[in-house]
Design a protein around this motif. Structure first.
Motif, mmCIF file in Angstrom:
data_model
loop_
_atom_site.group_PDB
_atom_site.id
_atom_site.type_symbol
_atom_site.label_atom_id
_atom_site.label_comp_id
_atom_site.label_asym_id
_atom_site.label_seq_id
_atom_site.Cartn_x
_atom_site.Cartn_y
_atom_site.Cartn_z
ATOM 1 N N SER A 154 0.814 -1.221 0.000
ATOM 2 C CA SER A 154 0.000 0.000 0.000
ATOM 3 C C SER A 154 0.843 1.264 0.000
ATOM 4 C CB SER A 154 -0.891 0.002 1.233
ATOM 5 O OG SER A 154 -0.091 -0.076 2.385
ATOM 6 N N PHE A 155 1.965 1.217 -0.696
ATOM 7 C CA PHE A 155 2.832 2.393 -0.657
ATOM 8 C C PHE A 155 2.391 3.469 -1.618
ATOM 9 C CE2 PHE A 155 4.580 -0.444 -3.772
ATOM 10 C CZ PHE A 155 4.909 0.385 -4.823
ATOM 11 N N GLU A 156 1.409 3.156 -2.445
ATOM 12 C CA GLU A 156 1.010 4.167 -3.427
ATOM 13 C C GLU A 156 0.069 5.194 -2.822
ATOM 14 O OE1 GLU A 156 1.966 3.859 -7.102
ATOM 15 O OE2 GLU A 156 0.925 2.006 -7.568
ATOM 16 N N ALA B 87 13.971 8.644 -6.038
ATOM 17 C CA ALA B 87 12.646 9.281 -5.938
ATOM 18 C C ALA B 87 11.578 8.256 -5.564
ATOM 19 C CB ALA B 87 12.280 9.958 -7.262
ATOM 20 N N TRP B 88 11.712 7.051 -6.102
ATOM 21 C CA TRP B 88 10.755 5.988 -5.805
ATOM 22 C C TRP B 88 10.812 5.627 -4.316
ATOM 23 C CZ3 TRP B 88 11.274 0.238 -5.529
ATOM 24 C CH2 TRP B 88 10.037 -0.414 -5.636
ATOM 25 N N LEU B 89 12.031 5.461 -3.790
ATOM 26 C CA LEU B 89 12.186 5.114 -2.371
ATOM 27 C C LEU B 89 11.707 6.259 -1.464
ATOM 28 C CD1 LEU B 89 15.695 3.356 -2.407
ATOM 29 C CD2 LEU B 89 13.449 2.276 -2.236
ATOM 30 N N PHE B 90 12.003 7.489 -1.844
ATOM 31 C CA PHE B 90 11.538 8.634 -1.058
ATOM 32 C C PHE B 90 10.009 8.673 -0.997
ATOM 33 C CE2 PHE B 90 14.812 11.899 0.138
ATOM 34 C CZ PHE B 90 15.931 11.144 -0.147
ATOM 35 N N THR B 91 9.374 8.312 -2.122
ATOM 36 C CA THR B 91 7.910 8.298 -2.167
ATOM 37 C C THR B 91 7.357 7.277 -1.175
ATOM 38 O OG1 THR B 91 8.043 8.802 -4.524
ATOM 39 C CG2 THR B 91 5.905 8.066 -3.685
ATOM 40 N N ILE B 92 7.949 6.090 -1.188
ATOM 41 C CA ILE B 92 7.487 5.035 -0.280
ATOM 42 C C ILE B 92 7.688 5.472 1.174
ATOM 43 C CG2 ILE B 92 7.854 2.652 0.478
ATOM 44 C CD1 ILE B 92 8.825 2.010 -2.370
ATOM 45 N N LEU B 93 8.863 5.997 1.474
ATOM 46 C CA LEU B 93 9.166 6.388 2.854
ATOM 47 C C LEU B 93 8.242 7.506 3.321
ATOM 48 C CD1 LEU B 93 12.440 6.507 4.697
ATOM 49 C CD2 LEU B 93 11.083 8.580 4.777
ATOM 50 N N PHE C 252 16.169 17.130 -5.216
ATOM 51 C CA PHE C 252 15.135 16.820 -6.201
ATOM 52 C C PHE C 252 14.656 18.101 -6.883
ATOM 53 C CE2 PHE C 252 14.680 13.163 -3.277
ATOM 54 C CZ PHE C 252 14.875 12.148 -4.191
ATOM 55 N N SER C 253 14.201 17.940 -8.112
ATOM 56 C CA SER C 253 13.598 19.068 -8.819
ATOM 57 C C SER C 253 12.196 19.306 -8.243
ATOM 58 C CB SER C 253 13.492 18.752 -10.310
ATOM 59 O OG SER C 253 12.589 17.678 -10.509
ATOM 60 N N TYR C 254 11.612 20.448 -8.567
ATOM 61 C CA TYR C 254 10.242 20.713 -8.127
ATOM 62 C C TYR C 254 9.303 19.625 -8.653
ATOM 63 C CZ TYR C 254 11.406 25.409 -6.428
ATOM 64 O OH TYR C 254 11.932 26.461 -5.730
ATOM 65 N N GLU C 255 9.553 19.194 -9.886
ATOM 66 C CA GLU C 255 8.682 18.184 -10.494
ATOM 67 C C GLU C 255 8.792 16.855 -9.733
ATOM 68 O OE1 GLU C 255 10.683 20.230 -12.153
ATOM 69 O OE2 GLU C 255 9.183 21.445 -13.198
ATOM 70 N N GLU C 256 10.030 16.458 -9.405
ATOM 71 C CA GLU C 256 10.211 15.208 -8.665
ATOM 72 C C GLU C 256 9.596 15.306 -7.271
ATOM 73 O OE1 GLU C 256 14.440 13.573 -10.527
ATOM 74 O OE2 GLU C 256 14.457 15.188 -9.056
ATOM 75 N N ALA C 257 9.799 16.449 -6.618
ATOM 76 C CA ALA C 257 9.229 16.640 -5.278
ATOM 77 C C ALA C 257 7.708 16.563 -5.331
ATOM 78 C CB ALA C 257 9.689 17.975 -4.701
ATOM 79 N N ALA C 258 7.126 17.103 -6.393
ATOM 80 C CA ALA C 258 5.668 17.061 -6.549
ATOM 81 C C ALA C 258 5.194 15.615 -6.673
ATOM 82 C CB ALA C 258 5.244 17.879 -7.766
ATOM 83 N N GLU C 259 5.951 14.807 -7.400
ATOM 84 C CA GLU C 259 5.570 13.397 -7.533
ATOM 85 C C GLU C 259 5.709 12.654 -6.211
ATOM 86 O OE1 GLU C 259 6.808 10.789 -10.574
ATOM 87 O OE2 GLU C 259 6.312 12.218 -12.172
ATOM 88 N N ILE C 260 6.790 12.944 -5.507
ATOM 89 C CA ILE C 260 7.018 12.281 -4.221
ATOM 90 C C ILE C 260 5.888 12.620 -3.246
ATOM 91 C CG2 ILE C 260 8.520 12.262 -2.167
ATOM 92 C CD1 ILE C 260 10.912 12.603 -4.169
ATOM 93 N N CYS C 261 5.456 13.861 -3.242
ATOM 94 C CA CYS C 261 4.419 14.298 -2.298
ATOM 95 C C CYS C 261 3.002 14.130 -2.855
ATOM 96 C CB CYS C 261 4.638 15.755 -1.906
ATOM 97 S SG CYS C 261 6.205 16.045 -1.083
ATOM 98 N N GLY C 262 2.899 13.726 -4.109
ATOM 99 C CA GLY C 262 1.586 13.527 -4.705
ATOM 100 C C GLY C 262 0.774 14.803 -4.815
ATOM 101 N N CYS C 263 1.421 15.873 -5.225
ATOM 102 C CA CYS C 263 0.674 17.128 -5.390
ATOM 103 C C CYS C 263 1.195 17.875 -6.619
ATOM 104 C CB CYS C 263 0.798 17.989 -4.136
ATOM 105 S SG CYS C 263 2.474 18.554 -3.829
ATOM 106 N N ALA C 264 0.607 19.029 -6.897
ATOM 107 C CA ALA C 264 0.982 19.797 -8.086
ATOM 108 C C ALA C 264 2.322 20.500 -7.885
ATOM 109 C CB ALA C 264 -0.102 20.826 -8.397
#
Lengths: 81, 183
Positions: free
Chosen positions: A79-81, B58-64, B128-140
């Motif tokens: 559920s990491f997404e 970026a993928w690992l940062f997103t999970i964490l 991270f770039s603004y774009e990568e940070a946005a993906e990690i945080c799930g926002c615009a």
């Protein structure tokens, strides 16, 4: 001028007015941004350490175990997404 | 499933930065290590959803980040005044990391709302770039930009205010530390 006291050696600049200089839209002057950026990176770099052995060990163990442990403990959630 | 050596190397290479991010978020080294471990386990369990060639870090940062957020929300339901205890933990970091020189900056960082703190760290320190940070945080992307700007503005305010109030005690603390060395 609202400037009070230098925060620290790193923030005390040759241009004391910089601390209170802001334009009307509320954005910071480039020299203040640079100082904050510098402190932030110094703080963060201070947290960077060599990879703790437990993580090297963890990945090695999982590799040898064929990843069973990872799947068993966490695969079901996913559920990491 | 055997971990591809390249993937394992990429994961390990990301660990120091991932751990620094976790310490910044949680304010606690032990908890940060647990978060990193849980992140690596989840990443391995879901390695099929990682696209080779994309940014492993970026993928690992997103999970964490998502792990931390879901735990944080859980604890918020259980305990009142989470923000206060968080600020205290973040301030006590020097004892855990053996570093005192950033006490003032850390105290200011601890006062930021979590959204702003994570955005500032991702863009300003983790690289991270603004774009990568946005993906990690799930926002615009625009949201990240405005969080970073607000974080900088507030830090500047906190730090100029703190200087007048905290200079004395801070100096006293330093004197004690120096005294121990000499004593």
């Amino acid at each position: 001028m609202k400037y009070r006291k230098p925060v620290s050696a790193t923030l005390a600049s040759t241009d004391p007015g910089a601390m209170s200089r802001r334009n009307t839209s509320g954005t910071l002057g480039p020299d203040i941004q640079a100082k904050i950026g510098k402190q932030l990176r110094a703080y963060y770099d201070g947290l960077i350490e060599p990879i703790p052995e437990r993580f090297v060990e963890l990945l090695r163990r999982l590799d040898e175990a064929g990843g069973k442990e990872a799947k068993g403990r966490n695969g079901a959630k996913g559920s990491f997404e | 499933m055997t971990v591809d050596p390249g993937v394992r190397e990429a994961m390990l290479a990301a660990v120091p930065g991932l751990r620094a991010f976790a310490i910044s978020l949680s304010g606690n080294v032990d908890r940060a290590d647990d978060l990193v471990q849980e992140t690596l386990l989840r990443a391995l369990a879901n390695i099929d959803s990682f696209e080779p060639g994309t940014n492993m870090s970026a993928w690992l940062f997103t999970i964490l980040r998502n792990l931390f957020r879901s735990e944080y929300r859980k604890r918020r339901r259980e305990v009142e005044d989470t923000d206060g205890s968080y600020a205290e933990r973040l301030k006590s970091q020097p004892e855990q990391t053996g570093r005192v020189e950033f006490a003032e900056f850390r105290a200011a960082l601890a006062k930021l709302p979590a959204d702003q703190r994570e955005a500032l760290i991702l863009v300003g320190a983790s690289g991270f770039s603004y774009e990568e940070a946005a993906e990690i945080c799930g926002c615009a992307v625009g949201t990240i930009k405005s969080r970073v700007n607000r974080a900088r503005t507030r830090l500047a305010e906190f730090m100029s205010i703190e200087s007048a109030d905290d200079f004395g005690p801070d100096r006293a603390t330093r004197a004690v530390l120096v005294g121990n060395d000499q004593g």
